[in-house]
Enzyme design. Sequence first.
Site, mmCIF file in Angstrom:
data_model
loop_
_atom_site.group_PDB
_atom_site.id
_atom_site.type_symbol
_atom_site.label_atom_id
_atom_site.label_comp_id
_atom_site.label_asym_id
_atom_site.label_seq_id
_atom_site.Cartn_x
_atom_site.Cartn_y
_atom_site.Cartn_z
ATOM 1 N N HIS A 23 -1.368 -9.215 2.494
ATOM 2 C CA HIS A 23 -1.514 -8.447 3.744
ATOM 3 C C HIS A 23 -1.692 -9.418 4.898
ATOM 4 O O HIS A 23 -2.697 -9.344 5.619
ATOM 5 C CB HIS A 23 -2.726 -7.495 3.691
ATOM 6 C CG HIS A 23 -2.475 -6.240 2.917
ATOM 7 N ND1 HIS A 23 -3.503 -5.434 2.458
ATOM 8 C CD2 HIS A 23 -1.335 -5.618 2.517
ATOM 9 C CE1 HIS A 23 -2.991 -4.400 1.813
ATOM 10 N NE2 HIS A 23 -1.688 -4.489 1.842
ATOM 11 N N HIS A 79 6.352 3.707 -3.641
ATOM 12 C CA HIS A 79 5.556 3.313 -2.469
ATOM 13 C C HIS A 79 6.433 2.399 -1.621
ATOM 14 O O HIS A 79 7.158 1.568 -2.164
ATOM 15 C CB HIS A 79 4.321 2.589 -3.016
ATOM 16 C CG HIS A 79 3.395 1.985 -2.032
ATOM 17 N ND1 HIS A 79 3.171 2.478 -0.773
ATOM 18 C CD2 HIS A 79 2.575 0.891 -2.148
ATOM 19 C CE1 HIS A 79 2.260 1.722 -0.163
ATOM 20 N NE2 HIS A 79 1.895 0.749 -0.974
ATOM 21 N N GLU A 81 5.548 0.099 0.650
ATOM 22 C CA GLU A 81 5.028 -1.175 1.173
ATOM 23 C C GLU A 81 5.893 -2.326 0.674
ATOM 24 O O GLU A 81 6.421 -2.304 -0.451
ATOM 25 C CB GLU A 81 3.550 -1.365 0.786
ATOM 26 C CG GLU A 81 2.902 -2.464 1.618
ATOM 27 C CD GLU A 81 1.366 -2.450 1.586
ATOM 28 O OE1 GLU A 81 0.771 -1.695 0.795
ATOM 29 O OE2 GLU A 81 0.783 -3.220 2.384
ATOM 30 N N ASP A 83 5.596 -5.230 -0.506
ATOM 31 C CA ASP A 83 5.402 -5.995 -1.746
ATOM 32 C C ASP A 83 6.082 -5.320 -2.937
ATOM 33 O O ASP A 83 6.282 -5.951 -3.977
ATOM 34 C CB ASP A 83 3.912 -6.238 -2.035
ATOM 35 C CG ASP A 83 3.057 -5.005 -1.946
ATOM 36 O OD1 ASP A 83 3.385 -4.111 -1.158
ATOM 37 O OD2 ASP A 83 2.044 -4.927 -2.668
ATOM 38 N N HIS A 145 -2.430 4.111 -1.634
ATOM 39 C CA HIS A 145 -3.244 4.035 -0.450
ATOM 40 C C HIS A 145 -2.473 4.221 0.846
ATOM 41 O O HIS A 145 -3.028 4.004 1.936
ATOM 42 C CB HIS A 145 -3.966 2.675 -0.406
ATOM 43 C CG HIS A 145 -3.005 1.507 -0.235
ATOM 44 N ND1 HIS A 145 -3.156 0.600 0.779
ATOM 45 C CD2 HIS A 145 -1.888 1.139 -0.894
ATOM 46 C CE1 HIS A 145 -2.182 -0.315 0.703
ATOM 47 N NE2 HIS A 145 -1.412 -0.006 -0.305
ATOM 48 N N ASP A 164 0.015 1.228 -6.654
ATOM 49 C CA ASP A 164 -1.119 0.306 -6.453
ATOM 50 C C ASP A 164 -2.387 0.735 -7.206
ATOM 51 O O ASP A 164 -3.229 -0.107 -7.539
ATOM 52 C CB ASP A 164 -1.458 0.215 -4.960
ATOM 53 C CG ASP A 164 -0.455 -0.634 -4.195
ATOM 54 O OD1 ASP A 164 0.006 -1.646 -4.729
ATOM 55 O OD2 ASP A 164 -0.147 -0.275 -3.044
ATOM 56 N N TYR A 192 -10.323 -5.117 -5.491
ATOM 57 C CA TYR A 192 -9.170 -4.361 -4.988
ATOM 58 C C TYR A 192 -9.623 -2.985 -4.474
ATOM 59 O O TYR A 192 -9.258 -2.553 -3.388
ATOM 60 C CB TYR A 192 -8.148 -4.199 -6.113
ATOM 61 C CG TYR A 192 -6.792 -3.732 -5.660
ATOM 62 C CD1 TYR A 192 -5.815 -4.639 -5.294
ATOM 63 C CD2 TYR A 192 -6.489 -2.376 -5.587
ATOM 64 C CE1 TYR A 192 -4.569 -4.219 -4.869
ATOM 65 C CE2 TYR A 192 -5.252 -1.946 -5.163
ATOM 66 C CZ TYR A 192 -4.287 -2.868 -4.809
ATOM 67 O OH TYR A 192 -3.055 -2.447 -4.378
ATOM 68 N N HIS A 225 0.545 -3.921 -9.711
ATOM 69 C CA HIS A 225 -0.026 -5.274 -9.614
ATOM 70 C C HIS A 225 -0.883 -5.534 -10.843
ATOM 71 O O HIS A 225 -1.724 -4.704 -11.209
ATOM 72 C CB HIS A 225 -0.957 -5.415 -8.404
ATOM 73 C CG HIS A 225 -0.291 -5.308 -7.078
ATOM 74 N ND1 HIS A 225 0.598 -6.232 -6.592
ATOM 75 C CD2 HIS A 225 -0.415 -4.374 -6.098
ATOM 76 C CE1 HIS A 225 0.992 -5.880 -5.386
ATOM 77 N NE2 HIS A 225 0.405 -4.748 -5.061
HETATM 78 FE FE1 FEO Z 1 0.404 -0.971 -1.111
HETATM 79 FE FE2 FEO Z 1 0.930 -3.261 -3.464
HETATM 80 O O1 FEO Z 1 1.369 -2.281 -1.948
#
Ligand code: FEO
Length: 401
Positions: A23, A79, A81, A83, A145, A164, A192, A225
């Site tokens: 991030h 998701h 995002e 990553d 999230h 996530d 996390y 992750h």
């Molecule tokens: Fe919310 Fe691992 O991206």
Amino acid sequence: MGIPIKNNILWVGKVDWELRKFHGEEYSTHKGTSYNSYLVREEKTALIETVWAPFAREYVKNLQKIIDLNTIDYIIANHGEIDHSGALPELMRHIPETPVYCTANAVKSLKGQYHQDWNFVVVKNGDRLSLGNKELIFIEAPMLHWPDSMFCYLTGDNVLFSTDAFGQHLATERLFNDLVDQSELFQECIKYYANILTPFSSFVDRKIREFASLNLPLDMICTSHGVVWRDKPMQIVAKYLEWSANYQENQITIMYDSMWDATRKMAEAIAHGIAEEDHTVLVKIFNIARSDKNDIVTEVFKSKAILVGSPTINKGVLSAVAGILEEIRGLGFKNKKAAAFGAYGWSGESVKMITERLKEGGFSIVNDGMKMLWNPDKEGEGGCIAFGRNFLKAVNDLQVS
Ligand code: FEO
């Protein structure tokens, strides 16, 4: 290449051993991370999630060694995002017509980031996609999230792909939860949760209960992750329920920054006072400027109360203190108590300012805090010890409404 997960499920992600900040600079990843992507090859083939953009070419090349990309029937973007979606532009260059299954919010986040009009198929809570004998069930999980987040569940194999949620930043060649160091694993999980999911605890609780009400058998949780939870996957679900319920341990965290050691001496004397009053309370002290802020946030998450200290400088607080106060305000901790302390030479506004910020952050303020003119002498140290004792008594007495 790829790592077999179960039957026709293959892990095709990327382990990032080097990553130390995530991030941007916001989240420290002492143990690296992984971007998990899964290939499900039934009568139909689905690819669930991709990896972070810097690994896009490597990822697609690796995928090409495993499968003819044209035989991928569905891409599932749980998701948006970067990553997890960062390799989509490279992948879609090869297979531009392949449908991308995602939530309506993910269409917005993916279009907003990549400005591409891919073949999006919007799915809603409970929608199903047949892969032949097995199905993917989509479970929207807004604010776990991001607004666009969703899970999907593979029938027959009883596997939940949870994006996530239930993940952690842990690089490992041992992909399964039972194969890694357990204390490292759970430390990364709680960090996390504390740093990313704390503001969304009510959504976490609701989603877990909703999923439980579906009565779907659960053999594995494949997160995006870190490890795959194959051994007692409910253990991390149980932890999430605990953590989402205004979690606290019998701990008090003291954090401060100091210019010439006066505020540090105050912190240590206050800690002595707390320990004298009740040695069963775990007291931890952090110099904010010299500590990792995400590690401090994790300790705040575990604490029933915190003390924040800063000397007064330019009618304010030291910048490291201002930074962590903003961090914890944004996370919106609940059911935690707090007070401020700090040394000063002439104007002495810091304690009042910290107290105000803690109040804004939702902490129950135990008292007006403790100001100390110049450096504490023997008597001053005694005052701090007494303050620590009284702070603990007040923490134990104060009922949070
Ligand atoms: Fe919310 Fe691992 O991206």
